[in-house]
Design a protein around this motif. Structure first.
Motif, PDB file in Angstrom:
ATOM      1  N   PRO A 176       5.540   4.478   8.297  1.00 22.71           N
ATOM      2  CA  PRO A 176       5.710   4.829   9.716  1.00 22.71           C
ATOM      3  C   PRO A 176       5.835   3.584  10.596  1.00 22.71           C
ATOM      4  O   PRO A 176       6.390   3.661  11.692  1.00 22.71           O
ATOM      5  CB  PRO A 176       4.422   5.603  10.060  1.00 22.71           C
ATOM      6  CG  PRO A 176       3.814   5.984   8.757  1.00 22.71           C
ATOM      7  CD  PRO A 176       4.243   4.943   7.779  1.00 22.71           C
ATOM      8  N   LEU A 189      -0.322   9.791   7.185  1.00 23.16           N
ATOM      9  CA  LEU A 189       0.509   8.978   6.304  1.00 23.16           C
ATOM     10  C   LEU A 189       0.255   7.498   6.543  1.00 23.16           C
ATOM     11  O   LEU A 189       0.164   6.705   5.603  1.00 23.16           O
ATOM     12  CB  LEU A 189       1.987   9.319   6.537  1.00 23.16           C
ATOM     13  CG  LEU A 189       3.006   8.568   5.684  1.00 23.16           C
ATOM     14  CD1 LEU A 189       2.749   8.771   4.194  1.00 23.16           C
ATOM     15  CD2 LEU A 189       4.425   9.019   6.034  1.00 23.16           C
ATOM     16  N   ASP A 190       0.108   7.123   7.804  1.00 24.25           N
ATOM     17  CA  ASP A 190      -0.117   5.715   8.116  1.00 24.25           C
ATOM     18  C   ASP A 190      -1.427   5.231   7.492  1.00 24.25           C
ATOM     19  O   ASP A 190      -1.476   4.164   6.868  1.00 24.25           O
ATOM     20  CB  ASP A 190      -0.147   5.514   9.636  1.00 24.25           C
ATOM     21  CG  ASP A 190      -0.046   4.045  10.002  1.00 24.25           C
ATOM     22  OD1 ASP A 190       0.959   3.415   9.622  1.00 24.25           O
ATOM     23  OD2 ASP A 190      -0.977   3.527  10.629  1.00 24.25           O
ATOM     24  N   ASN A 249      -4.638   2.826   0.432  1.00 26.46           N
ATOM     25  CA  ASN A 249      -4.175   2.229  -0.830  1.00 26.46           C
ATOM     26  C   ASN A 249      -4.497   0.737  -0.891  1.00 26.46           C
ATOM     27  O   ASN A 249      -4.838   0.208  -1.948  1.00 26.46           O
ATOM     28  CB  ASN A 249      -2.668   2.453  -1.002  1.00 26.46           C
ATOM     29  CG  ASN A 249      -2.348   3.866  -1.448  1.00 26.46           C
ATOM     30  OD1 ASN A 249      -3.191   4.546  -2.044  1.00 26.46           O
ATOM     31  ND2 ASN A 249      -1.143   4.319  -1.157  1.00 26.46           N
ATOM     32  N   LEU A 250      -4.373   0.078   0.244  1.00 22.30           N
ATOM     33  CA  LEU A 250      -4.712  -1.350   0.276  1.00 22.30           C
ATOM     34  C   LEU A 250      -6.210  -1.551   0.051  1.00 22.30           C
ATOM     35  O   LEU A 250      -6.614  -2.476  -0.657  1.00 22.30           O
ATOM     36  CB  LEU A 250      -4.332  -1.954   1.621  1.00 22.30           C
ATOM     37  CG  LEU A 250      -2.947  -2.538   1.767  1.00 22.30           C
ATOM     38  CD1 LEU A 250      -2.875  -3.395   3.022  1.00 22.30           C
ATOM     39  CD2 LEU A 250      -2.569  -3.374   0.546  1.00 22.30           C
ATOM     40  N   ALA A 309      -6.858  -1.087  -3.455  1.00 24.39           N
ATOM     41  CA  ALA A 309      -6.358  -2.236  -4.228  1.00 24.39           C
ATOM     42  C   ALA A 309      -7.362  -3.387  -4.229  1.00 24.39           C
ATOM     43  O   ALA A 309      -7.541  -4.070  -5.235  1.00 24.39           O
ATOM     44  CB  ALA A 309      -5.011  -2.689  -3.658  1.00 24.39           C
ATOM     45  N   GLY A 320       0.811  -1.224   0.000  1.00 24.84           N
ATOM     46  CA  GLY A 320       0.000   0.000   0.000  1.00 24.84           C
ATOM     47  C   GLY A 320       0.839   1.267   0.000  1.00 24.84           C
ATOM     48  O   GLY A 320       0.362   2.337   0.364  1.00 24.84           O
ATOM     49  N   LEU A 348      -2.875   6.425   4.942  1.00 23.01           N
ATOM     50  CA  LEU A 348      -2.776   6.441   3.479  1.00 23.01           C
ATOM     51  C   LEU A 348      -2.347   5.067   2.942  1.00 23.01           C
ATOM     52  O   LEU A 348      -2.831   4.614   1.900  1.00 23.01           O
ATOM     53  CB  LEU A 348      -1.803   7.549   3.040  1.00 23.01           C
ATOM     54  CG  LEU A 348      -1.567   7.714   1.546  1.00 23.01           C
ATOM     55  CD1 LEU A 348      -2.868   7.819   0.752  1.00 23.01           C
ATOM     56  CD2 LEU A 348      -0.687   8.938   1.280  1.00 23.01           C
ATOM     57  N   TRP A 349      -1.425   4.409   3.661  1.00 22.12           N
ATOM     58  CA  TRP A 349      -1.044   3.039   3.249  1.00 22.12           C
ATOM     59  C   TRP A 349      -2.263   2.125   3.255  1.00 22.12           C
ATOM     60  O   TRP A 349      -2.486   1.364   2.312  1.00 22.12           O
ATOM     61  CB  TRP A 349       0.024   2.473   4.194  1.00 22.12           C
ATOM     62  CG  TRP A 349       1.378   3.079   4.064  1.00 22.12           C
ATOM     63  CD1 TRP A 349       1.767   4.325   4.452  1.00 22.12           C
ATOM     64  CD2 TRP A 349       2.553   2.469   3.506  1.00 22.12           C
ATOM     65  NE1 TRP A 349       3.103   4.523   4.172  1.00 22.12           N
ATOM     66  CE2 TRP A 349       3.599   3.395   3.598  1.00 22.12           C
ATOM     67  CE3 TRP A 349       2.811   1.219   2.948  1.00 22.12           C
ATOM     68  CZ2 TRP A 349       4.893   3.118   3.147  1.00 22.12           C
ATOM     69  CZ3 TRP A 349       4.094   0.923   2.496  1.00 22.12           C
ATOM     70  CH2 TRP A 349       5.127   1.871   2.599  1.00 22.12           C
ATOM     71  N   ASP A 350      -3.048   2.214   4.317  1.00 22.03           N
ATOM     72  CA  ASP A 350      -4.233   1.349   4.417  1.00 22.03           C
ATOM     73  C   ASP A 350      -5.281   1.715   3.371  1.00 22.03           C
ATOM     74  O   ASP A 350      -5.969   0.843   2.828  1.00 22.03           O
ATOM     75  CB  ASP A 350      -4.825   1.440   5.825  1.00 22.03           C
ATOM     76  CG  ASP A 350      -3.883   0.869   6.872  1.00 22.03           C
ATOM     77  OD1 ASP A 350      -3.046   0.009   6.513  1.00 22.03           O
ATOM     78  OD2 ASP A 350      -3.965   1.286   8.041  1.00 22.03           O
TER      79      ASP A 350
END
Lengths: 544, 544
Positions: A386, B420-421, B427-428, B431, A273, B423-425
């Protein structure tokens, strides 16, 4: 956060190594009198061992040494060779390579030979090949998933993971095109250093000189292909991982534009991600540009989106081979990482040969954004998690960091922590760099940029350092290829020695003598087809 | 952070409007007895005003009403019409449209007619056209930069900005292809609502019924094209901005896959450098699919990367028109935004017609990820700027928010702050949605997905609400097109009324009577060429 440390990670790793080693048939084993010499401090060149060890038949030597993958595919598709013979030969040779340079992680020899038999039977039964890679053995970096085979990617904490329950998307695609998968290859802890060394499988050595690095992160492929234990390999690349092992071991590689090759379904060393603007890619490694093109063409013409929801779904364009004089930009390096004399000579000689053939060369050194700063920006994109997920994978087992981790980083980033706000600014900074290269290429009407992929030949283990010359193409998302060219020769290199240069890693001519040098050729984004054509042209010029 | 509020933003805005209005020649003005009727509470249909007002000659009516852009380009390239005549006709008609529906921001009539003269002279002198868009007038959303013309994009605080010092990249490209730019069009404050309303230029009205919205964020284009004050317009789209005005006004539009059309060089309503996974695109709006294809083909075949460093640099593929039966997925909507009867009827009728022609339709309603949740995820990507830059642009002048801003948002996101943290999730999560649609398309062998672009015809001003049916294609990065189809008809629509449905915005048949309905057709990513072919086929079926 992290699971409790595994009490005895060494025992666990040793047991995994032993189990894998036991899968190599007894009759494919080298005598211990020989293997005892193959240590990471030895300066031996072991490229000849497969030919001299007596384990391979003449036919097996012929099949593994005399043909390009394109030719093997043709021989097998036309029934002039069987896939069982070809695959068996490469399995045996890969097993020998493993005993010389420790390049493999998992082996799938039985499954591969059974699959090869299916290919042969399909051809006999159907009267046609399975696809453009009919019967062709392909080796895979350990991070590719192959159903039924483990993907530890060198994390001790992953030894307890079950075998993969599905294939990487690209594995599915190439399987449908007739490929045979027979082994997976070594890589670095976290996949973010240029030494293929981890606590599960140990360190991969460079077959040209065992005391030097095989590069990373796809070092297992690099050394396996150099040993001709593989004719074609697949490598990921986010900072040079497909190109560094090629240039370290003296083979060829192609890093495509992002999105042209299915990337999904592999074993990720970090968190999924990522919002990074640098998108990892997969590209082929091998012995000839036409083999690299065979892989790219097969992938792009396979309706790749059916296999991977994120691939760009663009066929491989057929272009006419160029006959006009080309215009190359030339980048000669950065003062912080001056080119070792063998590399400076290779670059100079390549540029000279191109000019002799009527091509034009435009010096870009003073016009491009600072390469060091560009690389630092790229590294920030790699540090955006992070949660620092790779650290968790390490601490989960109590295994130590491998030594090269400490060398492949920028001091400027000590203590740097990512933030969402800065990510916006990082994207703007990247945008400026991307625009600058674009404008230089358009204004100078360049077809490609000639540069190095690294400032040295393969250096001693754990001294590779930062990858400023390969991460640039990831930051820009430009396709790029590595062509081996010339070899370090202290007499011929001497005129390229600069007394005032601070060489890093240190330059000692004796260390590098005889090692492959190289050039890197960077193309225009999404013009992978045109770059492949230019690489073919240059291959012809450099090897004539 | 923010500049001090501008003492009297109303005076400043009024002065800007007056200056722009004064640029319309006196002889192109409608009588105030007429324009006084054109208010946002009137239910007048003004589509006929250009024909009935007497300002346009028969020739000008013919040029603006009887031809597709493709035909006009051909007439001008072959010398059968002059660009001066064509461009003058559209300038006049745009001026009339402006007086009816307030669709324009900046006008460049003098410059456009001078440019048209250049086109005509070039043809006479060189014996060939300037390019595939030789002499063709194209209207632009205000966010496009045209050198020498201001781009306030409706921010009062930007009225003090100088005119643009360079063109948007796409403007440069289309100019090189022969296009003539003559006006820019209205859009919403922040460009993130579906009512083209801001405090600089006011509100754009829907020419089919002035009391209804023209949509957004490219509402000026939508109403201008509906008035035939433009034959081709360009619209950005990150949540539906190219498609919403098309469906509101009854014209056609095409949102391509991200990266196929140069996006750079415009006036951004927010902060540059977004790490969002949703990439804004530009697509054409017009009257026929072949005109939309003319624009896409011209752009993609212009070596677009020369003009824009971020464009994907892929030529427009020539494909054979399909003759086989196609397979369409069908999405009938989400319970939170049930389709108003006219829209449900249009969708049902389109699906029925396709089946009658031998095409297959596969219902996807229960198989897709929740559309509401997908839209909320998309909205999070739009809220990633910790600096909230658009807010700063508003507060800098002291201007108030326009009313629709409050309606085009999700209550679920009240108080949500990006990290930011997360944002990774995000994106997942994206996906997973992308993979689900991919798998549905592959498993069902779908060529395209038929759905609506909105749950209603153009609703009353400031009631459009959230854009769940158009933001999906941005979240997925799938190309998509809008085709107007049928018109609201209370008798024919009645069988599609569901007593248990909670219509939002409210459904009152009288409000919508006679308004254009539509369908949306979503293609496969990067298969813009195939989608264009499918749109042509459907245009034929729906309009026969």
């Amino acid at each position: 956060m992290a699971a409790p440390a595994i009490a005895d990670w060494q025992t666990l790793a040793a047991s995994k190594r032993a189990a894998n080693a036991n899968k190599i048939p007894a009759e494919w084993r080298l005598p211990s009198s020989l293997t005892a010499q193959f240590t990471e401090t030895s300066t031996l060149n072991v490229l000849d061992v497969p030919r001299t060890c007596g384990l391979l038949t003449e036919k097996e030597l012929e099949l593994t040494e005399n043909y390009h993958a394109t030719e093997l595919a043709h021989l097998m598709s036309s029934g002039k060779a069987t896939s069982v013979d070809v695959v068996t030969a490469f399995c045996k040779r890969a097993a020998i390579a493993q005993q010389c340079v420790n390049c493999l992680t998992e082996t799938m020899f039985d499954e591969a030979i059974a699959r090869a038999r299916e290919c042969d039977e399909y051809l006999a039964r159907e009267g046609k090949s399975m696809g453009p890679l009919h019967g062709v053995p392909i080796s895979l970096k350990d991070s590719f998933n192959v159903k039924g085979t483990q993907s530890t990617i060198g994390y001790v904490s992953w030894i307890s993971h079950p075998p993969a329950s599905s294939n990487s998307n690209l594995v599915d695609l190439l399987f449908a095109a007739g490929a045979v998968f027979y082994c997976k290859t070594n890589l670095p802890q976290t996949m973010m250093t240029a030494d293929s060394h981890n606590n599960v499988f140990g360190r991969t050595l460079n077959p040209n000189n065992l005391s030097l690095t095989s590069g990373g992160s796809t070092g297992g492929e690099g050394s396996l292909i150099a040993m001709r234990g593989s004719i074609l390999g697949l490598a990921t690349d986010v900072a040079g991982s497909n190109r560094i092992p090629a240039l370290c071991n003296g083979v060829k590689s192609f890093k495509p534009s992002a999105g042209r090759v299915p990337f999904g379904g592999g074993a990720p060393p970090g968190r999924l991600g990522s919002p990074s603007s640098i998108v990892p890619v997969i590209g082929p490694m091998g012995w000839s540009v036409r083999d690299l093109e065979l892989v790219m063409q097969t992938i792009c013409d396979s309706d790749a989106w059916r296999f991977d929801e994120n691939v760009l779904n663009i066929p491989w364009r057929r272009i006419q081979p160029t006959t006009r004089p080309l215009r190359f930009g030339l980048i000669r390096g950065h003062p912080k990482r001056p080119l070792h004399p063998p590399i400076a000579r290779a670059l100079h000689s390549a540029a000279t040969k191109l000019k002799e053939k009527g091509h034009q060369v435009v010096l870009l050194d003073d016009k491009i954004p600072d390469l060091w700063e560009s690389a630092i920006l790229a590294w920030k994109f790699f540090l955006l998690d992070p949660k620092k997920t790779p650290v968790q994978h390490i601490t989960a087992s109590g295994e130590p960091w491998v030594p090269s981790i400490a060398t492949c980083r920028f001091e400027e980033l000590n203590g740097w922590e990512p933030s969402l706000d800065e990510l916006w600014d990082m994207n703007l900074e990247r945008a400026k760099i991307v625009k600058r290269y674009h404008d230089l290429i358009v204004e100078n009407e360049l077809d490609a940029v000639l540069m190095t992929g690294y400032n040295a030949c393969a250096p001693p283990h754990d001294t590779y350092g930062v990858t400023i010359y390969t991460v640039l193409q990831n930051l820009l998302n430009y396709p790029s290829g590595i062509l081996p060219y010339l070899k370090a020769n202290k007499e011929l290199d001497e005129p390229f020695f600069k007394a005032e240069a601070v060489y890093e890693p240190p330059y000692n001519p004796e260390t590098f003598e005889g090692m492959p040098a190289h050039v890197q050729v960077m193309g225009k984004p999404m013009k992978d087809e045109e770059l492949m054509d230019i690489l073919k042209l240059m291959e012809g010029i450099l090897e004539e």
